[in-house]
Design a protein around this motif. Structure first.
Motif, PDB file in Angstrom:
ATOM      1  N   ALA A 252      54.261  60.650  49.807  1.00  0.00           N
ATOM      2  CA  ALA A 252      54.873  60.650  51.020  1.00  0.00           C
ATOM      3  C   ALA A 252      54.424  61.855  51.958  1.00  0.00           C
ATOM      4  CB  ALA A 252      56.300  60.100  50.741  1.00  0.00           C
ATOM      5  N   LEU A 253      54.518  63.047  51.357  1.00  0.00           N
ATOM      6  CA  LEU A 253      54.018  64.261  52.071  1.00  0.00           C
ATOM      7  C   LEU A 253      52.833  64.274  52.602  1.00  0.00           C
ATOM      8  CD1 LEU A 253      54.993  67.024  53.092  1.00  0.00           C
ATOM      9  CD2 LEU A 253      54.132  67.940  50.916  1.00  0.00           C
ATOM     10  N   CYS A 254      51.854  63.645  51.774  1.00  0.00           N
ATOM     11  CA  CYS A 254      50.266  63.570  52.179  1.00  0.00           C
ATOM     12  C   CYS A 254      50.196  62.645  53.128  1.00  0.00           C
ATOM     13  CB  CYS A 254      49.509  63.084  50.925  1.00  0.00           C
ATOM     14  SG  CYS A 254      49.283  64.328  49.770  1.00  0.00           S
ATOM     15  N   VAL A 255      50.661  61.530  53.298  1.00  0.00           N
ATOM     16  CA  VAL A 255      50.840  60.422  54.369  1.00  0.00           C
ATOM     17  C   VAL A 255      51.475  60.908  55.507  1.00  0.00           C
ATOM     18  CG1 VAL A 255      51.465  58.068  54.838  1.00  0.00           C
ATOM     19  CG2 VAL A 255      50.459  58.275  52.587  1.00  0.00           C
ATOM     20  N   LEU A 256      52.484  61.576  55.460  1.00  0.00           N
ATOM     21  CA  LEU A 256      53.325  61.890  56.731  1.00  0.00           C
ATOM     22  C   LEU A 256      52.257  62.991  57.433  1.00  0.00           C
ATOM     23  CD1 LEU A 256      56.891  62.056  55.360  1.00  0.00           C
ATOM     24  CD2 LEU A 256      56.114  60.439  57.084  1.00  0.00           C
ATOM     25  N   SER A 257      51.811  64.121  56.439  1.00  0.00           N
ATOM     26  CA  SER A 257      50.859  65.064  57.045  1.00  0.00           C
ATOM     27  C   SER A 257      49.781  64.396  57.854  1.00  0.00           C
ATOM     28  CB  SER A 257      50.528  65.977  55.790  1.00  0.00           C
ATOM     29  OG  SER A 257      51.565  66.511  55.252  1.00  0.00           O
ATOM     30  N   ALA A 258      49.148  63.242  57.358  1.00  0.00           N
ATOM     31  CA  ALA A 258      48.151  62.609  57.671  1.00  0.00           C
ATOM     32  C   ALA A 258      48.476  62.066  59.120  1.00  0.00           C
ATOM     33  CB  ALA A 258      47.468  61.473  57.043  1.00  0.00           C
ATOM     34  N   ALA A 259      49.774  61.452  59.064  1.00  0.00           N
ATOM     35  CA  ALA A 259      50.263  60.953  60.573  1.00  0.00           C
ATOM     36  C   ALA A 259      50.323  61.970  61.630  1.00  0.00           C
ATOM     37  CB  ALA A 259      51.567  59.918  60.103  1.00  0.00           C
ATOM     38  N   LEU A 260      50.882  63.130  61.221  1.00  0.00           N
ATOM     39  CA  LEU A 260      50.902  64.015  62.058  1.00  0.00           C
ATOM     40  C   LEU A 260      49.658  64.790  62.620  1.00  0.00           C
ATOM     41  CD1 LEU A 260      53.567  66.539  60.261  1.00  0.00           C
ATOM     42  CD2 LEU A 260      53.897  65.426  62.098  1.00  0.00           C
ATOM     43  N   PHE A 261      48.725  64.755  61.566  1.00  0.00           N
ATOM     44  CA  PHE A 261      47.423  64.988  62.200  1.00  0.00           C
ATOM     45  C   PHE A 261      46.792  63.834  63.061  1.00  0.00           C
ATOM     46  CE2 PHE A 261      46.122  67.801  58.306  1.00  0.00           C
ATOM     47  CZ  PHE A 261      46.929  68.901  58.711  1.00  0.00           C
ATOM     48  N   TRP A 262      46.970  62.422  62.910  1.00  0.00           N
ATOM     49  CA  TRP A 262      46.516  61.463  63.493  1.00  0.00           C
ATOM     50  C   TRP A 262      47.249  61.568  65.019  1.00  0.00           C
ATOM     51  CZ3 TRP A 262      47.055  57.805  58.999  1.00  0.00           C
ATOM     52  CH2 TRP A 262      45.893  57.353  58.456  1.00  0.00           C
ATOM     53  N   GLY A 263      48.298  62.137  65.034  1.00  0.00           N
ATOM     54  CA  GLY A 263      49.090  62.375  66.271  1.00  0.00           C
ATOM     55  C   GLY A 263      48.484  63.190  67.370  1.00  0.00           C
ATOM     56  N   THR A 264      47.502  64.093  66.939  1.00  0.00           N
ATOM     57  CA  THR A 264      46.796  64.887  67.811  1.00  0.00           C
ATOM     58  C   THR A 264      45.666  64.168  68.542  1.00  0.00           C
ATOM     59  OG1 THR A 264      45.235  65.857  66.087  1.00  0.00           O
ATOM     60  CG2 THR A 264      47.530  66.960  66.244  1.00  0.00           C
ATOM     61  N   LEU A 265      45.316  62.933  68.092  1.00  0.00           N
ATOM     62  CA  LEU A 265      44.149  62.369  68.468  1.00  0.00           C
ATOM     63  C   LEU A 265      44.185  61.960  69.976  1.00  0.00           C
ATOM     64  CD1 LEU A 265      41.384  61.048  68.089  1.00  0.00           C
ATOM     65  CD2 LEU A 265      42.318  59.014  67.206  1.00  0.00           C
ATOM     66  N   GLY A 266      45.406  61.161  70.388  1.00  0.00           N
ATOM     67  CA  GLY A 266      45.584  60.798  71.727  1.00  0.00           C
ATOM     68  C   GLY A 266      45.447  61.957  72.827  1.00  0.00           C
ATOM     69  N   PRO A 267      46.156  63.271  72.426  1.00  0.00           N
ATOM     70  CA  PRO A 267      45.817  64.142  73.734  1.00  0.00           C
ATOM     71  C   PRO A 267      44.369  64.933  73.625  1.00  0.00           C
ATOM     72  CG  PRO A 267      47.765  64.561  72.483  1.00  0.00           C
ATOM     73  CD  PRO A 267      47.231  63.436  71.678  1.00  0.00           C
ATOM     74  N   ILE A 268      43.885  64.614  72.485  1.00  0.00           N
ATOM     75  CA  ILE A 268      42.414  65.040  72.421  1.00  0.00           C
ATOM     76  C   ILE A 268      41.579  64.205  73.182  1.00  0.00           C
ATOM     77  CG2 ILE A 268      40.437  65.507  70.703  1.00  0.00           C
ATOM     78  CD1 ILE A 268      42.268  66.601  69.026  1.00  0.00           C
ATOM     79  N   MET A 269      41.590  62.951  72.840  1.00  0.00           N
ATOM     80  CA  MET A 269      40.768  61.709  73.549  1.00  0.00           C
ATOM     81  C   MET A 269      41.167  61.725  75.076  1.00  0.00           C
ATOM     82  SD  MET A 269      40.771  58.448  71.287  1.00  0.00           S
ATOM     83  CE  MET A 269      39.673  57.588  72.009  1.00  0.00           C
ATOM     84  N   HIS A 270      42.540  62.126  75.400  1.00  0.00           N
ATOM     85  CA  HIS A 270      42.855  62.155  76.681  1.00  0.00           C
ATOM     86  C   HIS A 270      41.873  63.442  77.556  1.00  0.00           C
ATOM     87  CE1 HIS A 270      45.361  61.771  80.529  1.00  0.00           C
ATOM     88  NE2 HIS A 270      45.241  63.187  80.431  1.00  0.00           N
ATOM     89  N   ILE A 271      42.029  64.585  77.188  1.00  0.00           N
ATOM     90  CA  ILE A 271      41.050  65.755  77.606  1.00  0.00           C
ATOM     91  C   ILE A 271      39.620  65.088  77.566  1.00  0.00           C
ATOM     92  CG2 ILE A 271      40.624  68.082  77.222  1.00  0.00           C
ATOM     93  CD1 ILE A 271      43.358  68.322  75.679  1.00  0.00           C
ATOM     94  N   LEU A 272      39.222  64.602  76.512  1.00  0.00           N
ATOM     95  CA  LEU A 272      37.537  64.263  76.463  1.00  0.00           C
ATOM     96  C   LEU A 272      37.285  63.435  77.594  1.00  0.00           C
ATOM     97  CD1 LEU A 272      36.960  64.462  72.822  1.00  0.00           C
ATOM     98  CD2 LEU A 272      36.302  66.079  74.553  1.00  0.00           C
ATOM     99  N   GLN A 273      38.152  62.098  77.797  1.00  0.00           N
ATOM    100  CA  GLN A 273      37.989  61.203  78.802  1.00  0.00           C
ATOM    101  C   GLN A 273      38.268  61.821  80.217  1.00  0.00           C
ATOM    102  OE1 GLN A 273      40.373  58.150  77.077  1.00  0.00           O
ATOM    103  NE2 GLN A 273      38.662  56.857  76.870  1.00  0.00           N
ATOM    104  N   ARG A 274      39.096  62.831  80.414  1.00  0.00           N
ATOM    105  CA  ARG A 274      39.220  63.003  81.756  1.00  0.00           C
ATOM    106  C   ARG A 274      38.272  64.158  82.032  1.00  0.00           C
ATOM    107  NH1 ARG A 274      44.238  67.375  81.458  1.00  0.00           N
ATOM    108  NH2 ARG A 274      42.341  68.467  80.513  1.00  0.00           N
ATOM    109  N   ASP A 275      37.854  65.100  81.309  1.00  0.00           N
ATOM    110  CA  ASP A 275      36.709  66.356  81.550  1.00  0.00           C
ATOM    111  C   ASP A 275      35.345  65.848  81.219  1.00  0.00           C
ATOM    112  OD1 ASP A 275      39.232  67.326  82.090  1.00  0.00           O
ATOM    113  OD2 ASP A 275      39.153  68.746  80.301  1.00  0.00           O
TER     114      ASP A 275
END
Length: 303
Positions: free
Chosen positions: A12-35
Motif C-alpha cells: 500500500a505504501l508503494c502504491v500511495l507513493s506512486a500516486a503522490l508522484f503521479w500527482g506531479t504530472l499535471g502541473p509539469i504538463m501545464h508548464i510544458l504546454q504553457r511555455d
C-alpha cells in the motif's frame, strides 16, 4: 504485526507513493504546454521515452541482468507497451481534447471498476462490500475534485464518452499486465520494456514534431528529465512493486489519491483555486483509501 500484513502495508505504501508522484504530472504538463510548443502527445512520447531510458540506464549501471528477457516474452511486453502506455496516453490526450477536462478526469477514474471486475475474474480477487463502497466513494470523489458539476461538463458526445472510457480501460490494463509480469521479472524490467515499446508505438504519431521537442529540451530540459524520472519511471515502478503484495483492484483504488495530489499541487504551484466541493471530493477519495486499507487488513488477518 504479522509478516503477511506487514507486506500488505508495504504494498500500500508503494502504491500511495506512486500516486503522490503521479500527482506531479499535471502541473509539469501545464508548464510544458504553457511555455513550449509541445502538444499533449509530444509530452506523452517524451514521458515514455525518458521513463524507459531512465530505467534502462539504471539497469545497465546497477543490475544488467534486468535487461534480459526471454524471447518468447517480447510479444507480451510489446502488448504491455501498446495498451498500458501508448494507447492509454493517446486515448487520454484525445479525451482531454474532446471532452471537458473534468469529464475526462472522471471517466479516467472509472478504471478501478474495470480493474475490480477483471481482477475478480482473472485473479480471484474478492468483491467485498467495503470494496464496493470504496469504489463508490472514488467515483463521487473524483467527480467533485474534477469539478464535473460545472456547466461546461455537460457537453459530452457519444464519441467523447467512448474515448474517455477507452482511456480508463487501457489505464486499467497497467495493473493487470504488471501482476502477470511480476511472476517472471523485476518491476524495473517490466516497466522499462513497457515504456520503450510505448515510445516506439508513439514515435510515428509525433515524428513531425521533432523540432519542437528539441526546442523544448533546450529551454526546459531539466523539467522534462524530472517528468521522466518522478511521475514516470519512479511512480510506475513503485506501483508495479506494490502489485507484489496487493491485487490489482486494491492497488487501483489506492492510486486514486492522485487527483487529490494534483489538485493540491495546482493550487500551491500554479495558484489555481480550490473550492469547498473539491475539498469534499478529496475527503471522499481519502475515505475510500482508508476504507479499502481496513478491508485489506481484515482479509489478511482472517487468513
Amino acid at each position: 504485526m504479522q509478516p503477511t500484513l506487514r507486506r500488505t502495508w508495504l504494498g500500500a505504501l508503494c502504491v500511495l507513493s506512486a500516486a503522490l508522484f503521479w500527482g506531479t504530472l499535471g502541473p509539469i504538463m501545464h508548464i510544458l504546454q504553457r511555455d513550449t510548443a509541445l502538444t499533449a502527445l509530444d509530452i506523452s512520447f517524451l514521458r515514455a521515452l525518458m521513463g524507459g531510458l531512465t530505467l534502462l540506464a539504471m539497469a545497465w549501471l546497477w543490475r544488467p541482468v534486468w535487461l534480459v528477457v526471454a524471447r518468447r516474452d517480447i510479444p507480451f511486453f510489446a502488448a504491455y507497451g501498446f495498451l498500458s502506455v501508448a494507447a492509454f496516453f493517446v486515448l487520454y490526450a484525445m479525451s482531454v481534447y474532446i471532452n471537458p477536462v473534468p469529464v475526462a478526469v472522471v471517466l479516467l477514474y472509472t478504471a478501478p471498476a474495470f480493474v475490480a471486475v477483471a481482477s475478480w475474474r482473472l485473479f480471484g480477487e474478492p468483491m467485498s462490500r467495503a470494496k464496493g463502497a470504496a469504489l463508490a466513494l472514488v467515483l463521487v470523489g473524483s467527480a467533485l475534485v474534477a469539478g464535473v458539476w460545472s456547466t461546461t461538463a455537460r457537453h459530452v458526445t457519444p464519441l467523447g464518452l467512448l474515448i474517455g472510457l477507452g482511456s480508463a480501460i487501457t489505464y486499467a490494463t497497467l495493473g493487470l499486465f504488471g501482476r502477470v509480469a511480476l511472476r517472471r521479472y523485476e518491476a524495473t524490467t517490466a516497466m522499462m520494456y513497457a515504456f520503450l515499446f510505448g515510445a516506439f508505438f508513439l514515435a510515428p504519431i509525433v515524428a513531425r514534431d521533432v523540432a519542437d521537442m528539441l526546442a523544448a529540451f533546450r529551454t526546459h530540459g531539466a523539467l522534462i528529465l524530472i517528468m521522466g524520472l518522478v511521475p514516470t519511471a519512479a511512480s510506475y515502478v513503485l506501483y508495479t512493486v506494490g502489485l507484489k503484495w496487493l491485487l490489482p483492484g486494491q492497488a487501483s483504488i489506492l492510486a486514486t489519491i492522485e487527483p487529490v495530489v494534483g489538485t493540491v499541487l495546482a493550487w500551491s504551484w500554479l495558484g489555481q483555486r480550490i473550492d469547498a466541493l473539491q475539498i469534499l471530493g478529496g475527503a471522499c477519495i481519502l475515505g475510500s483509501v482508508l476504507l479499502l486499507q481496513r478491508d485489506i487488513e481484515t482479509v489478511q488477518e482472517a487468513t
